[in-house]
Design an enzyme around this catalytic site. Sequence first.
Site, PDB file in Angstrom:
ATOM      1  N   HIS A  50       0.722  -4.458   9.047  1.00 45.59           N
ATOM      2  CA  HIS A  50       2.133  -4.109   8.886  1.00 45.59           C
ATOM      3  C   HIS A  50       2.706  -3.530  10.168  1.00 45.59           C
ATOM      4  CE1 HIS A  50       2.572  -4.819   4.596  1.00 45.59           C
ATOM      5  NE2 HIS A  50       1.456  -4.162   4.373  1.00 45.59           N
ATOM      6  N   HIS A  80       0.836  -1.203   0.000  1.00 48.89           N
ATOM      7  CA  HIS A  80       0.000   0.000   0.000  1.00 48.89           C
ATOM      8  C   HIS A  80       0.874   1.259   0.000  1.00 48.89           C
ATOM      9  CE1 HIS A  80      -3.403  -2.584   0.931  1.00 48.89           C
ATOM     10  NE2 HIS A  80      -4.216  -1.551   0.966  1.00 48.89           N
TER      11      HIS A  80
END
Length: 357
Positions: A180, A125
């Site tokens: 993450h 992302h």
Amino acid sequence: MAAVLTGAMDILYENSVSAIEGLQARFHQQSDVFFMVSNVFDPRYAFLFYSPFFLSLDWTVGKKIMWVTVVAEWLNQMLKWALHGERPYWWIHETQVYNKTGVTTPDIQQYFMTCETGPGSPSGHSMVTAAVFYVILDSYLKKFGFVKKNSTNLIAKFVWLVYLAMLAIVGASRIFIAAHFPHQCFLGMAVGWLVALGLDDINQKKTNTLRYCAITAGMLASALSMYSFLKAIGVDPMWSVSRAIKWCAKPEYVHLDTSPFFSMMRYCGFMFGMGFGFNSESFRRFSSNKVPLTMRIICAVLSVGVCKVSEKISFPKDNMTLFYIESFALNAVLAYAMIAVVPNVVSNLFPSKHKKN
């Protein structure tokens, strides 16, 4: 050396988990905002929205976006396999850190967007967002004359501050949902920015269909070589998929479209379709003519619409080889459609408005 590195990473992961817990506790009421950010800046929209939209409005910007998207996706996969990065939602269960210290396993929340199946580092992302939006902002700042040598332009400075803020928000959304660790987002931002810089002059390079096919083959070969190398040294390249399935709170949360092979079929198929699209007679004719804004907007709407419809297409997953081949073909067709087919259709609908430069 390996033990020292593992110990250092465990310390980094442990401290990051505390930050994730704090972020989830502090912004629990704003969880929908983080979900929206993660969804809007999903790498798939670089293929399905930003590429067709900006290609229709300005083909030079759109072509550059398509290139940085594909290269960023490819490099992201290679780095994910090479770096073997953990994800928070499974690391807290797999690590021995908490058993050694007697600390209770942290209560990290999982959400419907958490259980991605690829390795965690770097963040896709953050990487794709950094690359794509650098191209968009840099291109339009230059186009409208806000970037000049030996000048201090406040508008350009403000735009880049917004860019940094946007990357920070995207990173925070990935950390919040426990997909993450913070350092993985920072690494993704840095590499994505470097990809955009490295491809800054891509529109000045002539690339024929054969070369696009060679690049596609090279990307595929490099990814499969990395896969084979990991297998040869005793590392399971698909280790992260089994971790995701094992530790995801709900089976329906596991996202197969985040697996390494699906990503590989997406960027390879897209590059393959780009080769035929950018070298088609339809694109040459369209890009050499002066196209009114109305036609470009119609192209954008139709192209994005076609890509949106493609999200409704689902392939059977009982035969994974066939599933990946179909995914490759779909992405190749989408790239060709937005570059060559849609502009040709719009040109035929409004022939009198299509003028030669």
